[in-house]
Design a protein around this motif. Structure first.
Motif, mmCIF file in Angstrom:
data_model
loop_
_atom_site.group_PDB
_atom_site.id
_atom_site.type_symbol
_atom_site.label_atom_id
_atom_site.label_comp_id
_atom_site.label_asym_id
_atom_site.label_seq_id
_atom_site.Cartn_x
_atom_site.Cartn_y
_atom_site.Cartn_z
ATOM 1 N N ASP A 7 -8.767 6.851 9.569
ATOM 2 C CA ASP A 7 -10.344 6.358 9.737
ATOM 3 C C ASP A 7 -10.637 5.471 10.907
ATOM 4 O O ASP A 7 -11.802 5.120 11.260
ATOM 5 C CB ASP A 7 -10.760 5.554 8.442
ATOM 6 C CG ASP A 7 -11.006 6.580 7.219
ATOM 7 O OD1 ASP A 7 -10.941 7.798 7.759
ATOM 8 O OD2 ASP A 7 -10.814 6.100 6.315
ATOM 9 N N LEU A 10 -1.992 6.175 5.714
ATOM 10 C CA LEU A 10 -2.349 7.014 6.773
ATOM 11 C C LEU A 10 -3.795 7.370 6.619
ATOM 12 O O LEU A 10 -4.495 7.692 7.884
ATOM 13 C CB LEU A 10 -1.612 8.527 6.125
ATOM 14 C CG LEU A 10 -0.288 8.567 6.445
ATOM 15 C CD1 LEU A 10 0.440 9.926 5.869
ATOM 16 C CD2 LEU A 10 0.079 8.533 7.894
ATOM 17 N N ARG A 11 -4.764 7.207 5.881
ATOM 18 C CA ARG A 11 -6.111 7.233 5.617
ATOM 19 C C ARG A 11 -6.536 5.990 6.317
ATOM 20 O O ARG A 11 -7.710 6.316 7.373
ATOM 21 C CB ARG A 11 -6.489 7.167 4.186
ATOM 22 C CG ARG A 11 -7.971 7.128 4.086
ATOM 23 C CD ARG A 11 -8.528 7.808 3.065
ATOM 24 N NE ARG A 11 -10.175 7.720 3.551
ATOM 25 C CZ ARG A 11 -10.960 8.058 2.524
ATOM 26 N NH1 ARG A 11 -10.402 8.763 1.407
ATOM 27 N NH2 ARG A 11 -12.171 8.320 2.795
ATOM 28 N N THR A 31 0.704 -1.166 0.136
ATOM 29 C CA THR A 31 0.207 -0.029 0.178
ATOM 30 C C THR A 31 0.958 1.402 -0.115
ATOM 31 O O THR A 31 2.059 1.402 0.572
ATOM 32 C CB THR A 31 -0.895 0.056 1.349
ATOM 33 O OG1 THR A 31 -0.102 0.073 2.472
ATOM 34 C CG2 THR A 31 -1.854 -0.914 1.362
ATOM 35 N N ASP A 32 0.535 2.313 -0.495
ATOM 36 C CA ASP A 32 1.015 3.240 -0.679
ATOM 37 C C ASP A 32 0.909 4.490 0.730
ATOM 38 O O ASP A 32 -0.161 3.908 1.618
ATOM 39 C CB ASP A 32 0.547 4.436 -1.989
ATOM 40 C CG ASP A 32 -0.962 4.579 -1.791
ATOM 41 O OD1 ASP A 32 -1.725 3.950 -1.066
ATOM 42 O OD2 ASP A 32 -1.141 5.793 -2.794
ATOM 43 N N THR A 33 1.719 5.497 0.941
ATOM 44 C CA THR A 33 1.494 5.848 2.415
ATOM 45 C C THR A 33 0.048 6.668 2.550
ATOM 46 O O THR A 33 -0.312 6.785 3.604
ATOM 47 C CB THR A 33 2.701 7.251 2.070
ATOM 48 O OG1 THR A 33 4.064 6.598 1.890
ATOM 49 C CG2 THR A 33 2.801 7.819 3.651
ATOM 50 N N TYR A 34 -0.390 7.165 1.341
ATOM 51 C CA TYR A 34 -1.761 7.812 1.612
ATOM 52 C C TYR A 34 -2.776 7.010 2.174
ATOM 53 O O TYR A 34 -3.518 7.353 2.877
ATOM 54 C CB TYR A 34 -2.176 8.555 0.043
ATOM 55 C CG TYR A 34 -3.485 9.073 0.267
ATOM 56 C CD1 TYR A 34 -3.726 10.394 0.798
ATOM 57 C CD2 TYR A 34 -4.713 8.435 -0.307
ATOM 58 C CE1 TYR A 34 -5.012 10.934 0.871
ATOM 59 C CE2 TYR A 34 -5.992 8.743 -0.289
ATOM 60 C CZ TYR A 34 -6.220 10.259 0.504
ATOM 61 O OH TYR A 34 -7.482 10.374 0.519
ATOM 62 N N SER A 35 -2.931 5.688 1.477
ATOM 63 C CA SER A 35 -3.790 4.473 1.879
ATOM 64 C C SER A 35 -3.657 4.215 3.374
ATOM 65 O O SER A 35 -4.407 3.992 4.185
ATOM 66 C CB SER A 35 -3.647 3.501 0.925
ATOM 67 O OG SER A 35 -4.099 3.885 -0.451
#
Length: 65
Positions: free
Chosen positions: A13, A8-9, A2-6
């Motif tokens: 959440d 962190l999201r 997974t990338d960093t954005y996913s």
């Protein structure tokens, strides 16, 4: 992977929402605890602490004429 954005999201959440909710609930409980009334009353009257109190009879408004 997974990338960093996913990542962190996913964290925001789930765990961050839980942590922020727990902090908010704790702050509300701290503010409304039974022993806090005296502290809140003193803080509410703090602006009047240094003001002079009117003498007897001086609390009536004066006639400007």
């Amino acid at each position: 992977m997974t990338d960093t954005y996913s990542l962190l999201r996913l964290f925001a959440d789930s765990w961050m929402l839980l942590a922020m909710s727990a902090f908010f609930l704790g702050a509300c409980l701290w503010a409304f605890r039974p022993g806090a009334r005296a502290v809140h009353d003193e803080a509410a009257m703090a602006i009047f602490r240094d003001s002079p109190t009117p003498a007897d009879g001086d609390d009536q408004p004066r006639d400007p004429t």
